[in-house]
Design a protein around this motif. Structure first.
Motif, PDB file in Angstrom:
ATOM      1  N   LEU A 138       0.950   6.094   6.912  1.00  0.00           N
ATOM      2  CA  LEU A 138       1.462   4.734   6.740  1.00  0.00           C
ATOM      3  C   LEU A 138       0.673   3.965   5.682  1.00  0.00           C
ATOM      4  O   LEU A 138       1.251   3.232   4.863  1.00  0.00           O
ATOM      5  CB  LEU A 138       1.410   3.995   8.082  1.00  0.00           C
ATOM      6  CG  LEU A 138       1.957   2.561   8.101  1.00  0.00           C
ATOM      7  CD1 LEU A 138       3.442   2.558   7.769  1.00  0.00           C
ATOM      8  CD2 LEU A 138       1.700   1.912   9.453  1.00  0.00           C
ATOM      9  N   LEU A 139      -0.668   4.131   5.682  1.00  0.00           N
ATOM     10  CA  LEU A 139      -1.488   3.404   4.717  1.00  0.00           C
ATOM     11  C   LEU A 139      -1.240   3.866   3.292  1.00  0.00           C
ATOM     12  O   LEU A 139      -1.188   3.048   2.364  1.00  0.00           O
ATOM     13  CB  LEU A 139      -2.975   3.563   5.067  1.00  0.00           C
ATOM     14  CG  LEU A 139      -3.492   2.804   6.286  1.00  0.00           C
ATOM     15  CD1 LEU A 139      -4.956   3.130   6.536  1.00  0.00           C
ATOM     16  CD2 LEU A 139      -3.330   1.301   6.095  1.00  0.00           C
ATOM     17  N   TYR A 140      -1.075   5.173   3.103  1.00  0.00           N
ATOM     18  CA  TYR A 140      -0.966   5.711   1.750  1.00  0.00           C
ATOM     19  C   TYR A 140       0.481   5.885   1.290  1.00  0.00           C
ATOM     20  O   TYR A 140       0.721   6.508   0.252  1.00  0.00           O
ATOM     21  CB  TYR A 140      -1.698   7.035   1.652  1.00  0.00           C
ATOM     22  CG  TYR A 140      -3.197   6.853   1.724  1.00  0.00           C
ATOM     23  CD1 TYR A 140      -3.918   6.405   0.627  1.00  0.00           C
ATOM     24  CD2 TYR A 140      -3.885   7.115   2.910  1.00  0.00           C
ATOM     25  CE1 TYR A 140      -5.285   6.213   0.696  1.00  0.00           C
ATOM     26  CE2 TYR A 140      -5.256   6.930   2.990  1.00  0.00           C
ATOM     27  CZ  TYR A 140      -5.950   6.477   1.874  1.00  0.00           C
ATOM     28  OH  TYR A 140      -7.307   6.282   1.956  1.00  0.00           O
ATOM     29  N   THR A 141       1.425   5.346   2.037  1.00  0.00           N
ATOM     30  CA  THR A 141       2.821   5.345   1.586  1.00  0.00           C
ATOM     31  C   THR A 141       3.353   3.915   1.482  1.00  0.00           C
ATOM     32  O   THR A 141       3.650   3.437   0.380  1.00  0.00           O
ATOM     33  CB  THR A 141       3.696   6.157   2.555  1.00  0.00           C
ATOM     34  OG1 THR A 141       3.509   5.669   3.899  1.00  0.00           O
ATOM     35  CG2 THR A 141       3.343   7.635   2.496  1.00  0.00           C
ATOM     36  N   GLU A 142       3.407   3.217   2.601  1.00  0.00           N
ATOM     37  CA  GLU A 142       3.966   1.870   2.583  1.00  0.00           C
ATOM     38  C   GLU A 142       2.957   0.831   2.113  1.00  0.00           C
ATOM     39  O   GLU A 142       3.327  -0.149   1.437  1.00  0.00           O
ATOM     40  CB  GLU A 142       4.476   1.504   3.987  1.00  0.00           C
ATOM     41  CG  GLU A 142       5.203   0.167   4.041  1.00  0.00           C
ATOM     42  CD  GLU A 142       5.802  -0.090   5.409  1.00  0.00           C
ATOM     43  OE1 GLU A 142       6.286  -1.206   5.624  1.00  0.00           O
ATOM     44  OE2 GLU A 142       5.785   0.849   6.245  1.00  0.00           O
ATOM     45  N   TYR A 143       1.689   1.015   2.461  1.00  0.00           N
ATOM     46  CA  TYR A 143       0.641   0.056   2.086  1.00  0.00           C
ATOM     47  C   TYR A 143      -0.302   0.652   1.039  1.00  0.00           C
ATOM     48  O   TYR A 143      -1.510   0.433   1.083  1.00  0.00           O
ATOM     49  CB  TYR A 143      -0.156  -0.359   3.324  1.00  0.00           C
ATOM     50  CG  TYR A 143       0.672  -1.062   4.364  1.00  0.00           C
ATOM     51  CD1 TYR A 143       0.950  -2.422   4.253  1.00  0.00           C
ATOM     52  CD2 TYR A 143       1.179  -0.362   5.455  1.00  0.00           C
ATOM     53  CE1 TYR A 143       1.712  -3.068   5.201  1.00  0.00           C
ATOM     54  CE2 TYR A 143       1.950  -0.999   6.413  1.00  0.00           C
ATOM     55  CZ  TYR A 143       2.207  -2.356   6.287  1.00  0.00           C
ATOM     56  OH  TYR A 143       2.968  -2.999   7.235  1.00  0.00           O
ATOM     57  N   LEU A 144       0.246   1.401   0.089  1.00  0.00           N
ATOM     58  CA  LEU A 144      -0.592   2.055  -0.911  1.00  0.00           C
ATOM     59  C   LEU A 144      -1.239   1.050  -1.856  1.00  0.00           C
ATOM     60  O   LEU A 144      -2.450   1.143  -2.145  1.00  0.00           O
ATOM     61  CB  LEU A 144       0.242   3.060  -1.702  1.00  0.00           C
ATOM     62  CG  LEU A 144      -0.509   3.809  -2.815  1.00  0.00           C
ATOM     63  CD1 LEU A 144      -1.658   4.613  -2.226  1.00  0.00           C
ATOM     64  CD2 LEU A 144       0.439   4.712  -3.577  1.00  0.00           C
ATOM     65  N   TYR A 145      -0.495   0.061  -2.331  1.00  0.00           N
ATOM     66  CA  TYR A 145      -1.040  -0.904  -3.284  1.00  0.00           C
ATOM     67  C   TYR A 145      -2.114  -1.799  -2.667  1.00  0.00           C
ATOM     68  O   TYR A 145      -3.144  -2.039  -3.311  1.00  0.00           O
ATOM     69  CB  TYR A 145       0.093  -1.734  -3.892  1.00  0.00           C
ATOM     70  CG  TYR A 145       1.000  -0.936  -4.791  1.00  0.00           C
ATOM     71  CD1 TYR A 145       0.550  -0.478  -6.035  1.00  0.00           C
ATOM     72  CD2 TYR A 145       2.299  -0.613  -4.404  1.00  0.00           C
ATOM     73  CE1 TYR A 145       1.377   0.273  -6.859  1.00  0.00           C
ATOM     74  CE2 TYR A 145       3.132   0.134  -5.225  1.00  0.00           C
ATOM     75  CZ  TYR A 145       2.657   0.577  -6.446  1.00  0.00           C
ATOM     76  OH  TYR A 145       3.469   1.328  -7.259  1.00  0.00           O
ATOM     77  N   PRO A 146      -1.960  -2.318  -1.449  1.00  0.00           N
ATOM     78  CA  PRO A 146      -3.083  -3.068  -0.857  1.00  0.00           C
ATOM     79  C   PRO A 146      -4.334  -2.212  -0.668  1.00  0.00           C
ATOM     80  O   PRO A 146      -5.460  -2.707  -0.861  1.00  0.00           O
ATOM     81  CB  PRO A 146      -2.512  -3.534   0.493  1.00  0.00           C
ATOM     82  CG  PRO A 146      -1.050  -3.593   0.283  1.00  0.00           C
ATOM     83  CD  PRO A 146      -0.741  -2.458  -0.632  1.00  0.00           C
ATOM     84  N   VAL A 147      -4.177  -0.948  -0.316  1.00  0.00           N
ATOM     85  CA  VAL A 147      -5.340  -0.075  -0.177  1.00  0.00           C
ATOM     86  C   VAL A 147      -6.027   0.134  -1.518  1.00  0.00           C
ATOM     87  O   VAL A 147      -7.264   0.109  -1.626  1.00  0.00           O
ATOM     88  CB  VAL A 147      -4.915   1.276   0.442  1.00  0.00           C
ATOM     89  CG1 VAL A 147      -6.056   2.285   0.378  1.00  0.00           C
ATOM     90  CG2 VAL A 147      -4.500   1.079   1.888  1.00  0.00           C
ATOM     91  N   GLN A 148      -5.260   0.300  -2.601  1.00  0.00           N
ATOM     92  CA  GLN A 148      -5.845   0.456  -3.921  1.00  0.00           C
ATOM     93  C   GLN A 148      -6.541  -0.818  -4.394  1.00  0.00           C
ATOM     94  O   GLN A 148      -7.612  -0.761  -5.017  1.00  0.00           O
ATOM     95  CB  GLN A 148      -4.755   0.865  -4.921  1.00  0.00           C
ATOM     96  CG  GLN A 148      -4.227   2.269  -4.715  1.00  0.00           C
ATOM     97  CD  GLN A 148      -3.170   2.645  -5.728  1.00  0.00           C
ATOM     98  OE1 GLN A 148      -2.665   1.778  -6.441  1.00  0.00           O
ATOM     99  NE2 GLN A 148      -2.832   3.923  -5.798  1.00  0.00           N
TER     100      GLN A 148
END
Length: 211
Positions: A138-148
């Motif tokens: 979920l973090l690295y697909t839907e919320y990829l840009y906030p994690v980056q």
């Protein structure tokens, strides 16, 4: 009672005891150690609830970084406990009132309970993967840009900390290790020959007349 329930009551009892000792310990170092114990027991409870990611994060972030930093700061500071206890009874009524309000809210929430989720709105939980794997997807697909964005901010903070540490300061007394290794004794020590004894000078006739 199965073993999982037994471990839950054990971890919960140790957690309550450690949390009580955090606010009652007279030594601040002991209070920090009890707080670390309470965090470890809370992590064990997360693991029992099959929330492995939260349990491991609690251990790595709080026990491995934050609480160790707090422990070093508390041990390095000379905290005067007598000065801290002077205003205890002055602020005790306000603290007791706020604590009673928080306790009443928690009791009300636990007494009423949480509303049940409708069956139609319930999200099916996959059984073939763990919650850590599902959270990572979920973090690295839907919320990829906030994690980056968070990763870039942390990288900038790390580079800034390294740059501030390695800059040349005029008031720093640090010595280059390479200069210490290649130093010679002749450059640092000079032997001056001196006589073992020295005769006192005899007074002149003019000085004798003045005496």
């Amino acid at each position: 009672m199965d073993f999982q329930t037994g471990f839950f009551y054990l971890f919960a009892a140790v957690l309550l005891f450690a949390a009580y000792r955090v606010i009652t310990a007279r030594n601040p170092v002991h209070a920090v150690l009890y707080l670390m114990l309470s965090f470890s027991q809370a992590s064990a409870l997360w693991l029992l609830l099959k929330a492995e990611f939260l349990g491991i994060t609690l251990v790595l972030v709080y026990l491995g970084a934050v609480m160790v930093l707090f422990l070093f700061v508390v041990m390095m500071l000379d905290i005067n406990m007598d000065a801290l206890r002077q205003g205890f009874w002055k602020h005790f009524p306000v603290a007791a009132l706020l604590g009673g309000i928080v306790a009443a809210e928690l009791i009300a929430v636990l007494w009423v309970g949480f509303p049940s989720v409708p069956v139609s709105a319930a999200v099916p939980v996959p059984t073939e993967v763990s919650n850590t794997h599902a959270l990572g997807v979920l973090l690295y697909t839907e919320y990829l840009y906030p994690v980056q964005v968070a990763a870039v901010i942390l990288l900038v903070a790390m580079v800034a900390a390294i740059a501030l540490t390695l800059r040349q300061r005029k008031d720093s007394k640090a010595i280059n290790p390479s200069l210490q290794v290649h130093v010679r004794a002749a450059d640092r020590l000079v032997v001056v020959p001196m006589a073992a004894t020295r005769k006192s000078e005899e007074p002149t006739p003019a000085e004798e007349g003045k005496a």
